[in-house]
Design a protein around this motif. Structure first.
Motif, PDB file in Angstrom:
ATOM      1  N   GLY A  36       1.393   0.162  -6.386  1.00 24.15           N
ATOM      2  CA  GLY A  36       1.623  -1.213  -6.800  1.00 24.15           C
ATOM      3  C   GLY A  36       0.632  -2.144  -6.147  1.00 24.15           C
ATOM      4  N   PRO A  37       0.387  -3.287  -6.743  1.00 18.97           N
ATOM      5  CA  PRO A  37      -0.593  -4.230  -6.202  1.00 18.97           C
ATOM      6  C   PRO A  37      -0.069  -5.069  -5.035  1.00 18.97           C
ATOM      7  N   GLU A  38       1.251  -5.113  -4.843  1.00 17.87           N
ATOM      8  CA  GLU A  38       1.811  -5.959  -3.792  1.00 17.87           C
ATOM      9  C   GLU A  38       1.663  -5.297  -2.418  1.00 17.87           C
ATOM     10  N   LEU A  39       1.644  -6.137  -1.377  1.00 19.92           N
ATOM     11  CA  LEU A  39       1.565  -5.640  -0.007  1.00 19.92           C
ATOM     12  C   LEU A  39       2.944  -5.141   0.424  1.00 19.92           C
ATOM     13  N   HIS A  40       2.961  -4.016   1.124  1.00 19.77           N
ATOM     14  CA  HIS A  40       4.210  -3.432   1.579  1.00 19.77           C
ATOM     15  C   HIS A  40       4.012  -2.940   3.002  1.00 19.77           C
TER      16      HIS A  40
END
Length: 71
Positions: A36-40
């Motif tokens: 996914g493109p989001e930061l985790h």
């Protein structure tokens, strides 16, 4: 990483990231199976720990080759 870092600055920055991954590896264990493109946060930990493992593999390789060349 910022686009203006080149050469030795990138190597130094990567080394510090690897050391951060090593510290995280001593504190916790992280494994991630996600895209996914989001930061985790957990993904970042797993990446830093993997970076530390690669760093130590390269250091060990250098030591072994150094010993081979010396002897």
């Amino acid at each position: 990483m910022k686009a203006n870092k080149t050469g030795i600055d990138r190597i130094i920055h990567a080394t510090f990231n690897s050391m951060g991954g090593l510290r995280l590896a001593w504190k916790s264990e992280a494994a991630v199976d996600r895209v996914g493109p989001e930061l985790h946060e957990l993904s970042g930990r797993a990446k830093d720990i993997a970076s530390a493992a690669v760093f130590f593999a390269l250091v060990l390789m250098g030591v072994v080759w150094g010993l081979i060349l010396i002897y």
